[in-house]
Design a protein around this motif. Sequence first.
Motif, PDB file in Angstrom:
ATOM      1  N   GLY A  52      -2.029  -2.483  -1.225  1.00  0.00           N
ATOM      2  CA  GLY A  52      -2.705  -1.316  -0.661  1.00  0.00           C
ATOM      3  C   GLY A  52      -4.008  -1.646   0.036  1.00  0.00           C
ATOM      4  O   GLY A  52      -5.076  -1.217  -0.391  1.00  0.00           O
ATOM      5  N   ASP A  75       1.602   2.646   3.874  1.00  0.00           N
ATOM      6  CA  ASP A  75       1.311   3.596   4.950  1.00  0.00           C
ATOM      7  C   ASP A  75       1.259   2.903   6.314  1.00  0.00           C
ATOM      8  O   ASP A  75       0.299   2.201   6.639  1.00  0.00           O
ATOM      9  N   ASP A  97       6.717   0.048   0.352  1.00  0.00           N
ATOM     10  CA  ASP A  97       6.305   0.522  -0.970  1.00  0.00           C
ATOM     11  C   ASP A  97       6.311  -0.703  -1.890  1.00  0.00           C
ATOM     12  O   ASP A  97       7.358  -1.353  -2.042  1.00  0.00           O
ATOM     13  N   PHE A  98       5.203  -1.022  -2.490  1.00  0.00           N
ATOM     14  CA  PHE A  98       5.155  -2.223  -3.335  1.00  0.00           C
ATOM     15  C   PHE A  98       6.193  -2.145  -4.458  1.00  0.00           C
ATOM     16  O   PHE A  98       6.736  -3.165  -4.881  1.00  0.00           O
ATOM     17  N   PRO A 120      -3.773   2.407  -6.037  1.00  0.00           N
ATOM     18  CA  PRO A 120      -3.492   3.831  -5.858  1.00  0.00           C
ATOM     19  C   PRO A 120      -3.184   4.402  -7.244  1.00  0.00           C
ATOM     20  O   PRO A 120      -2.270   3.933  -7.928  1.00  0.00           O
ATOM     21  N   TYR A 122      -1.875   7.008  -8.592  1.00  0.00           N
ATOM     22  CA  TYR A 122      -0.639   7.677  -9.001  1.00  0.00           C
ATOM     23  C   TYR A 122       0.463   6.693  -9.416  1.00  0.00           C
ATOM     24  O   TYR A 122       1.427   7.083 -10.066  1.00  0.00           O
TER      25      TYR A 122
HETATM   26  N1  SAM Z   1      -7.875  -1.195  -0.395  1.00  0.00           N
HETATM   27  C1  SAM Z   1      -8.392  -0.007   0.282  1.00  0.00           C
HETATM   28  C2  SAM Z   1      -9.820   0.211  -0.136  1.00  0.00           C
HETATM   29  O1  SAM Z   1     -10.228  -0.363  -1.151  1.00  0.00           O
HETATM   30  O2  SAM Z   1     -10.515   0.967   0.530  1.00  0.00           O
HETATM   31  C3  SAM Z   1      -7.538   1.214  -0.020  1.00  0.00           C
HETATM   32  C4  SAM Z   1      -7.396   1.554  -1.489  1.00  0.00           C
HETATM   33  S1  SAM Z   1      -6.603   3.113  -1.793  1.00  0.00           S
HETATM   34  C5  SAM Z   1      -7.260   3.508  -3.371  1.00  0.00           C
HETATM   35  C6  SAM Z   1      -4.925   2.683  -2.234  1.00  0.00           C
HETATM   36  C7  SAM Z   1      -4.096   2.077  -1.113  1.00  0.00           C
HETATM   37  O3  SAM Z   1      -2.789   1.814  -1.612  1.00  0.00           O
HETATM   38  C8  SAM Z   1      -3.895   2.970   0.112  1.00  0.00           C
HETATM   39  O4  SAM Z   1      -4.035   2.205   1.266  1.00  0.00           O
HETATM   40  C9  SAM Z   1      -2.442   3.468  -0.018  1.00  0.00           C
HETATM   41  O5  SAM Z   1      -1.832   3.785   1.199  1.00  0.00           O
HETATM   42  C10 SAM Z   1      -1.814   2.258  -0.682  1.00  0.00           C
HETATM   43  N2  SAM Z   1      -0.594   2.583  -1.440  1.00  0.00           N
HETATM   44  C11 SAM Z   1      -0.307   3.725  -2.112  1.00  0.00           C
HETATM   45  N3  SAM Z   1       0.887   3.640  -2.713  1.00  0.00           N
HETATM   46  C12 SAM Z   1       1.375   2.402  -2.421  1.00  0.00           C
HETATM   47  C13 SAM Z   1       2.583   1.732  -2.749  1.00  0.00           C
HETATM   48  N4  SAM Z   1       3.517   2.308  -3.508  1.00  0.00           N
HETATM   49  N5  SAM Z   1       2.779   0.489  -2.257  1.00  0.00           N
HETATM   50  C14 SAM Z   1       1.831  -0.109  -1.479  1.00  0.00           C
HETATM   51  N6  SAM Z   1       0.667   0.487  -1.137  1.00  0.00           N
HETATM   52  C15 SAM Z   1       0.429   1.727  -1.605  1.00  0.00           C
END
Ligand code: SAM
Length: 273
Positions: A52, A75, A97-98, A120, A122
Amino acid sequence: MMNKQEVLSILEQYGLSATKSLGQNFLCNEDVIGRILDLAEISEKTRVLEIGPGIGALSEEAVKRAGKYTAVEIDTSFQNRLDSVITEQGGRVIFQDFLAFSASSLSKEEMPDVVISNLPYYVMTPIMLKVMADFPDCGKMVYMVEEEAQERIFAKPGTKQYGPLSVLTDLFGVKKKEFVVDRSSFVPPPNTTSAVITIKRHEGQEWKADWIRFVESAFALRRKTLVNSLSSAGKYGKESIASALSEMGKKETARCEELAPADFVRLYEILTK
Ligand code: SAM
């Protein structure tokens, strides 16, 4: 490194906004970003995986410091921004999606020895479990987690919060609460305070990804006895679980939260030998 003004201007420049359902809270505190990167101890020999990357708060510097840098981001609207911050600097971004990501899509040189993520929230638990399952040799993880999750990670046996995440992170490595991060360090601010934690793999100690399923099924019916919970997964019969527990000097009526992390390993070993 990014401050609040810069985050807002990047979002505007690329026509982006934070999607709440994807847990997007972008870091905008340069001190916090610097401390996370220092904890990751990235050198030109380090292979880093970031989960992410968002708009690149951690990535911009991590890709410069690392020998190999790979990121997995769900995203695709961040593609243009991440192309300039990561791809053009020699790193690789995989848009997926990871949780659906297969470690086999990484080359040998990309297999991480450090994982970093402002998680993230959730999907925090499944991501942490998947990292331990897919990258058993990873030496260190540096995570931003929400307060409530932190309690579950560090919970002790016998407490309400004690569960698979506490047990498995304990078996994987030495975990440490590094520092607390205020809501104002993110755009938009999350609902709760966050914390940066590290998990450093136990050196020379065995780790089996199979323990993950086992511990999860032990906790699946947490109000029932361990014998009932574990047997309902279908793999082990009630009698063998009861006899393994008695071999360990535990009562047949023991509940999952009474077992220390090492007890789960012992139980697994007895049941699978
Ligand atoms: N790393 C960035 C920062 O620190 O500003 C963003 C952190 S944000 C809390 C979480 C990130 O995880 C977002 O970019 C979101 O799109 C990504 N994300 C959410 N669900 C994800 C998933 N299932 N797989 C990969 N990335 C995901």
